[in-house]
Design a protein around this motif. Structure first.
Motif, short mmCIF file in Angstrom:
data_model
loop_
_atom_site.label_atom_id
_atom_site.label_comp_id
_atom_site.label_asym_id
_atom_site.label_seq_id
_atom_site.Cartn_x
_atom_site.Cartn_y
_atom_site.Cartn_z
N GLY A 85 0.74 -1.07 -0.02
CA GLY A 85 0.07 0.06 0.12
C GLY A 85 0.93 1.10 0.12
O GLY A 85 2.13 1.06 0.07
N ASP A 86 0.17 2.39 0.02
CA ASP A 86 1.27 3.73 0.24
C ASP A 86 1.96 3.74 1.71
O ASP A 86 1.38 3.04 2.46
N PRO A 87 3.03 4.47 1.68
CA PRO A 87 3.72 4.34 2.64
C PRO A 87 2.88 4.64 4.11
O PRO A 87 2.97 3.99 5.07
N ALA A 88 1.94 5.55 4.06
CA ALA A 88 1.17 5.82 5.41
C ALA A 88 0.40 4.48 5.71
O ALA A 88 0.18 4.23 7.13
N ALA A 89 -0.39 4.04 4.61
CA ALA A 89 -1.51 2.95 4.96
C ALA A 89 -0.43 1.49 5.35
O ALA A 89 -0.52 0.89 6.37
N LEU A 90 1.02 1.37 4.99
CA LEU A 90 1.87 0.58 5.23
C LEU A 90 2.21 0.63 6.86
O LEU A 90 2.51 -0.21 7.51
N ALA A 91 2.82 1.79 6.80
CA ALA A 91 3.12 2.28 8.37
C ALA A 91 2.02 2.04 9.50
O ALA A 91 2.66 1.51 10.63
N ALA A 92 0.85 2.14 9.11
CA ALA A 92 -0.23 1.79 10.17
C ALA A 92 -0.25 0.28 10.26
O ALA A 92 -0.36 -0.09 11.44
N GLN A 93 -0.30 -0.27 9.27
CA GLN A 93 0.31 -2.04 9.49
C GLN A 93 1.19 -2.34 10.37
O GLN A 93 1.18 -3.34 11.05
N LEU A 94 2.34 -1.65 9.97
CA LEU A 94 3.57 -1.90 10.83
C LEU A 94 3.42 -1.61 12.09
O LEU A 94 4.00 -2.41 13.06
N ASP A 95 2.65 -0.60 12.62
CA ASP A 95 2.57 -0.14 13.81
C ASP A 95 1.92 -0.88 14.75
O ASP A 95 2.27 -1.30 16.01
N ALA A 96 0.89 -1.62 14.01
CA ALA A 96 0.01 -2.72 14.53
C ALA A 96 0.80 -3.82 15.06
O ALA A 96 0.59 -4.61 16.20
N ARG A 97 1.44 -4.24 14.18
CA ARG A 97 2.46 -5.63 14.28
C ARG A 97 3.60 -5.19 15.21
O ARG A 97 3.73 -6.24 16.13
N TYR A 98 4.12 -3.99 15.23
CA TYR A 98 5.20 -3.80 16.21
C TYR A 98 4.34 -3.75 17.50
O TYR A 98 4.97 -4.26 18.53
N ALA A 99 3.43 -3.11 17.86
CA ALA A 99 2.61 -3.30 19.14
C ALA A 99 2.55 -4.78 19.57
O ALA A 99 2.51 -5.09 20.87
N THR A 100 2.18 -5.37 18.61
CA THR A 100 1.90 -6.87 19.07
C THR A 100 3.04 -7.61 19.27
O THR A 100 3.13 -8.62 20.41
N GLY A 101 4.15 -7.44 18.55
CA GLY A 101 5.49 -7.94 18.94
C GLY A 101 5.86 -7.44 20.52
O GLY A 101 6.31 -8.45 21.20
N ARG A 102 5.65 -6.26 20.83
CA ARG A 102 6.16 -5.81 22.20
C ARG A 102 5.15 -6.67 23.18
O ARG A 102 5.80 -6.96 24.41
N ALA A 103 3.92 -6.74 22.86
CA ALA A 103 2.96 -7.45 23.80
C ALA A 103 3.47 -8.75 23.97
O ALA A 103 3.34 -9.50 24.90
N ASP A 104 3.83 -9.53 22.78
CA ASP A 104 4.33 -11.06 23.07
C ASP A 104 5.84 -10.99 23.83
O ASP A 104 5.92 -11.96 24.58
N LEU A 105 6.64 -9.92 23.40
CA LEU A 105 7.89 -10.04 24.38
C LEU A 105 7.56 -9.81 25.84
O LEU A 105 7.93 -10.48 26.65
N ALA A 106 6.53 -8.82 26.13
CA ALA A 106 6.44 -8.78 27.58
C ALA A 106 5.55 -9.85 28.23
O ALA A 106 5.85 -10.05 29.46
N ALA A 107 4.65 -10.64 27.60
CA ALA A 107 4.13 -11.83 28.00
C ALA A 107 4.99 -12.81 28.23
O ALA A 107 5.08 -13.58 29.26
N ALA A 108 5.90 -13.06 27.48
CA ALA A 108 7.22 -14.11 27.60
C ALA A 108 7.94 -13.55 28.55
O ALA A 108 8.61 -14.59 29.34
N ALA A 109 8.40 -12.27 29.05
CA ALA A 109 9.02 -11.87 29.92
C ALA A 109 8.56 -12.21 31.31
O ALA A 109 9.01 -12.69 32.32
N ARG A 110 7.03 -12.09 31.40
CA ARG A 110 6.41 -12.64 32.83
C ARG A 110 6.49 -14.09 33.02
O ARG A 110 6.85 -14.48 34.05
N MET A 111 6.08 -14.87 31.74
CA MET A 111 6.30 -16.25 32.18
C MET A 111 7.96 -16.76 32.47
O MET A 111 8.27 -17.52 33.16
N ALA A 112 9.06 -16.00 31.87
CA ALA A 112 10.10 -16.57 32.19
C ALA A 112 10.50 -15.86 33.85
O ALA A 112 11.06 -16.68 34.63
N ASP A 113 9.79 -14.95 34.13
CA ASP A 113 10.19 -14.57 35.41
C ASP A 113 9.47 -15.51 36.68
O ASP A 113 10.01 -15.93 37.70
#
Length: 327
Positions: A50-78
């Protein structure tokens, strides 16, 4: 006077046999180290062009999911008591980090973006070698940051660097580090990821860069990939006899610093077990391999992406589509 070629080959064969006996045989049947548990990652939608703005929105959503997955994994590791792993994961989940994917199971897999992928016209995909995992991830990321900064500062490139840790890397001097088995398993995932990148950024110049064992992964994944260059640096070999065997239209580059211990690895390939070979065959730095060689200075095996270094600048030139200093 140098020993005859036949004698040299015999010595290398004997060395390989010793390595097999000393390393591979004792680990057969050995207990696998306990894994730190982690939750399954959340489901995500495929990225679409898509155009850069639309792709950036998709990427931002994906990045937020990645950070959430990392945080959940950190809690389980603790909760498991793996506090070092938990600390590494919390760092990786920090504000502004851009993970397209993270899966903490089976040693950990991740794909992180440094830079603005939605607008990049130069994309470098870094594939690491041995001993790269969440607990040692900072070193790998530092190299990606240094490469992206060099591309922007010295060449004015709109560049994104992707750290692709999409496989379980072998440990140094383990049996797995002496055979292409892990690379064979990793190559399809790398191919699929590069194809996805091409789909969302069809006009970008994509370069595949493999360090150490990661060069084996890149070589085995390269067949027909839509990339401009494949760079093998600090490579023990690729499991292939020549650059032509990569079956790619991309320019194949090879580099190895004079202080890199991997130069001492015997370049041979011997049957080990059914369907398995010991070693990685022809040295990519050998003129007979057919890769173009670039200057890499006198650093060590872990110094190729050191800020201000000769190899970093030449790798940036290759990513940007320029001619590097030649070896």
């Amino acid at each position: 006077m140098a020993p005859p070629v036949r004698t040299t080959r015999l010595r290398r064969t004997l060395l390989a046999a010793l390595v097999t006996a000393a390393v591979a045989v004792p680990v057969v049947g050995a207990a696998r180290p306990a894994e730190v548990p982690a939750p399954a990652p959340r489901a995500v939608r495929p990225l679409t062009a898509g155009d850069p703005a639309a792709l950036a929105a998709q990427l931002d959503a994906r990045y937020a999911t990645g950070r959430a997955d990392l945080a959940a994994a950190a809690r389980m590791a603790d909760e498991y008591g793996a506090h070092r792993r938990a600390g590494s994961l919390r760092t990786m989940a920090g504000p502004g980090r851009q993970f397209l994917a993270f899966d903490g199971r089976d040693g950990g897999r991740s794909v992180e973006v440094v830079g603005d992928l939605a607008r990049a016209d130069r994309i470098a995909v870094l594939v690491p070698g041995v001993d790269t995992a969440p607990d040692s991830y900072g070193r790998f990321r530092a190299g990606a940051v240094a490469l992206q900064a060099t591309l922007q500062r010295e060449f004015g490139a709109r560049a994104a660097v992707v750290g692709w840790l999409g496989y379980r890397t072998p440990a140094t001097a383990s049996a797995a580090s002496l055979t292409p088995g892990r690379a064979d398993q990793a190559a399809p995932g790398l191919r699929a990821f590069v194809e996805e990148l091409r789909g969302i950024r069809p006009d970008a110049r994509i370069t595949l860069l493999g360090h150490s064992y990661g060069s084996v992964v890149c070589a085995l994944a390269a067949h027909g990939l839509p990339v401009a260059a494949v760079v093998l640096y600090g490579s023990p070999g690729t499991g292939l006899d020549s650059a032509a065997d990569l079956h790619t239209r991309a320019t194949v580059w090879a580099g190895r610093a004079t202080g890199d211990w991997v130069a001492e690895v015997p370049h041979l390939s011997l049957p080990l077990l059914p369907g398995t070979e010991l070693g990685f065959g022809t040295d990519p730095m050998d003129p007979a391999f057919g890769a173009r060689r670039f200057a890499t200075g006198d650093g060590g095996h872990s110094d190729y992406l050191a800020p201000g270094s000769v190899p970093l600048r030449n790798l940036a030139r290759i990513v940007d589509g320029q001619e590097p200093d030649r070896a």
